[in-house]
Design a protein around this motif. Sequence first.
Motif, PDB file in Angstrom:
ATOM      1  N   THR A   1      78.989  -1.937  31.621  1.00  0.00           N
ATOM      2  CA  THR A   1      77.569  -2.188  31.867  1.00  0.00           C
ATOM      3  C   THR A   1      76.888  -1.077  32.675  1.00  0.00           C
ATOM      4  O   THR A   1      75.673  -1.069  32.809  1.00  0.00           O
ATOM      5  CB  THR A   1      77.399  -3.544  32.592  1.00  0.00           C
TER       6      THR A   1
ATOM      7  N   ILE B   1      67.146  -6.473  41.446  1.00  0.00           N
ATOM      8  CA  ILE B   1      67.831  -7.369  40.506  1.00  0.00           C
ATOM      9  C   ILE B   1      67.030  -8.657  40.406  1.00  0.00           C
ATOM     10  O   ILE B   1      66.708  -9.267  41.430  1.00  0.00           O
ATOM     11  CB  ILE B   1      69.259  -7.710  41.002  1.00  0.00           C
TER      12      ILE B   1
ATOM     13  N   TYR C   1      78.817 -16.116  36.558  1.00  0.00           N
ATOM     14  CA  TYR C   1      77.773 -15.094  36.710  1.00  0.00           C
ATOM     15  C   TYR C   1      78.073 -14.178  37.896  1.00  0.00           C
ATOM     16  O   TYR C   1      79.073 -14.344  38.581  1.00  0.00           O
ATOM     17  CB  TYR C   1      76.415 -15.785  36.927  1.00  0.00           C
ATOM     18  N   GLY C   2      77.165 -13.235  38.144  1.00  0.00           N
ATOM     19  CA  GLY C   2      77.245 -12.408  39.344  1.00  0.00           C
ATOM     20  C   GLY C   2      76.411 -13.070  40.435  1.00  0.00           C
ATOM     21  O   GLY C   2      75.260 -13.440  40.200  1.00  0.00           O
TER      22      GLY C   2
ATOM     23  N   PHE D   1      77.149  -8.442  46.626  1.00  0.00           N
ATOM     24  CA  PHE D   1      77.077  -8.865  45.226  1.00  0.00           C
ATOM     25  C   PHE D   1      78.503  -9.174  44.766  1.00  0.00           C
ATOM     26  O   PHE D   1      79.390  -8.333  44.880  1.00  0.00           O
ATOM     27  CB  PHE D   1      76.491  -7.730  44.368  1.00  0.00           C
TER      28      PHE D   1
ATOM     29  N   GLU E   1      80.724 -10.440  41.538  1.00  0.00           N
ATOM     30  CA  GLU E   1      80.756 -10.784  40.115  1.00  0.00           C
ATOM     31  C   GLU E   1      81.780 -11.878  39.848  1.00  0.00           C
ATOM     32  O   GLU E   1      82.923 -11.783  40.270  1.00  0.00           O
ATOM     33  CB  GLU E   1      81.079  -9.522  39.288  1.00  0.00           C
TER      34      GLU E   1
ATOM     35  N   ASN F   1      72.626 -13.243  39.392  1.00  0.00           N
ATOM     36  CA  ASN F   1      72.055 -12.115  38.668  1.00  0.00           C
ATOM     37  C   ASN F   1      71.585 -12.580  37.295  1.00  0.00           C
ATOM     38  O   ASN F   1      72.384 -13.025  36.479  1.00  0.00           O
ATOM     39  CB  ASN F   1      73.158 -11.058  38.544  1.00  0.00           C
TER      40      ASN F   1
ATOM     41  N   TYR G   1      67.203  -5.686  35.484  1.00  0.00           N
ATOM     42  CA  TYR G   1      67.137  -4.800  36.656  1.00  0.00           C
ATOM     43  C   TYR G   1      66.016  -3.773  36.514  1.00  0.00           C
ATOM     44  O   TYR G   1      65.586  -3.441  35.408  1.00  0.00           O
ATOM     45  CB  TYR G   1      68.446  -4.000  36.817  1.00  0.00           C
TER      46      TYR G   1
ATOM     47  N   SER H   1      81.823  -0.948  35.365  1.00  0.00           N
ATOM     48  CA  SER H   1      81.082  -2.198  35.496  1.00  0.00           C
ATOM     49  C   SER H   1      80.017  -2.028  36.574  1.00  0.00           C
ATOM     50  O   SER H   1      80.347  -1.759  37.730  1.00  0.00           O
ATOM     51  CB  SER H   1      82.040  -3.326  35.876  1.00  0.00           C
TER      52      SER H   1
ATOM     53  N   GLU I   1      78.279  -4.338  37.778  1.00  0.00           N
ATOM     54  CA  GLU I   1      78.361  -5.483  38.684  1.00  0.00           C
ATOM     55  C   GLU I   1      79.498  -5.314  39.700  1.00  0.00           C
ATOM     56  O   GLU I   1      79.346  -5.691  40.863  1.00  0.00           O
ATOM     57  CB  GLU I   1      78.589  -6.775  37.880  1.00  0.00           C
ATOM     58  N   LYS I   2      80.624  -4.764  39.254  1.00  0.00           N
ATOM     59  CA  LYS I   2      81.783  -4.698  40.157  1.00  0.00           C
ATOM     60  C   LYS I   2      81.863  -3.387  40.921  1.00  0.00           C
ATOM     61  O   LYS I   2      82.408  -3.331  42.011  1.00  0.00           O
ATOM     62  CB  LYS I   2      83.074  -4.873  39.351  1.00  0.00           C
TER      63      LYS I   2
ATOM     64  N   PHE J   1      76.913  -2.126  42.069  1.00  0.00           N
ATOM     65  CA  PHE J   1      76.098  -2.995  42.930  1.00  0.00           C
ATOM     66  C   PHE J   1      76.677  -3.161  44.348  1.00  0.00           C
ATOM     67  O   PHE J   1      75.911  -3.078  45.321  1.00  0.00           O
ATOM     68  CB  PHE J   1      75.877  -4.367  42.281  1.00  0.00           C
TER      69      PHE J   1
END
Length: 364
Positions: free
Chosen positions: A86, A133, A144-145, A159, A161, A172, A176, A192, A194-195, A198
């Motif tokens: 992502t 976000i 979800y995140g 954040f 995930e 999330n 964005y 990622s 998210e991982k 963020f």
Amino acid sequence: MKALILVGGFGTRLRPLTLSIPKPLVEFANKPMILHQIEALVKVGVTDVVLAVNYKPEVMASVLKKYEEKFGITITFSVEEEPLGTAGPLALAAHILGKDNDPFFVLNADVTCDYPFKQMLEFHNAHGAEGTILATKVEEPSKYGVIVTEENSPKIKCFVEKPIEFVGNRINAGIYLFNPAILSRIQLRPTSIEKEIFPEMADDEQLYTFDLEGYWMDVGQPKDFIAGTCLYLSNLAKTQPELLTNPATSSFVNGGNVLVHPTAKIGSGCKIGPNVTIGPNVVIGDGVRLSKCVIMEDVVVKSFAFVRNSIVGWHSTVGSWSRLDGITVLGDDVHINDEIYVNGASVLPHKSISANVTEPRIVM
Ligand code: GDD
Ligand code: MG
């Protein structure tokens, strides 16, 4: 302005529909899912849309290229040789996203809401940090995140995930707004956002959250696709009721929230609704009962059939006195004989069903 839409992945959770077309092209309320997003982006002045793809780019290009002219925008297909996750797709499209200093939108392709892009933009420009976000609240945050902030502050503290333990229920929403400065954090490799990105931005105090008002749903699996359709139709009933069939003057609408394509034909004595979408060239026989369901293009539902809580894929037929229920999903060109009961089945394209399916299973 610029936007990148993440349209990778195989959409396996939305099978059998995604065995026939890529997830972003599956019609949500009679319109390819991704077109809802592109139209909303165009409304706030986006002229450069990047579609980050790693699967069936040709199919998507042939369907979407015509919208370039229609909306006066440029659609670029940024094709990954290997799935870049992502964040990686932002690095691959850095020459477009970073071509000026304006912020750009990034969207997950499978989320539906009232896309508050204008309000997000005002908020983002006001706080001045690298990223915003969009957030929503859900009851089951573990898929979800999750976003954690200081009390009464929009600045994101951390954040997480897909948390295993409960850390909060503000999540999330998959939409964005970033300044091009984010590009210096992302390398051209599978990453990622998210991982890996963020958490680092939160540590640097460069990440803010904007609360979404109104409905939201990730429509990437059948149950949520149906639930998202209900939310979308309920919102439409409030904001643009003229697009729905008027319950006051219609002979068949039951309980409202019914979207019927103008080319569809409805028989006599039907009871349709609440929460039904009927696609182009659909033929509904006499005495049919439909509720909480999606009927895609070129489907025939024969007389006295009953469809509830289900999705009927393109070119399929539902026989007379048959009954579909329990999140049944018919792929493309499926034929259900007369007087058949189907409960919770996922039926692969081009199959014919001539015996009852009483328990949820995949029919192949
Ligand atoms: N181009 C590209 N390449 N796109 C990808 C790739 C890839 O390798 N992998 C996933 N995507 C796209 C998907 O098509 C989707 O639009 C988006 O990235 C998110 O992937 P999903 O697989 O749908 O993730 P999720 O639903 O489990 O979780 C994400 O969405 C949630 C909201 O619905 C995360 O962003 C969560 O934090 C978020 O809460
Ligand atoms: Mg998703």
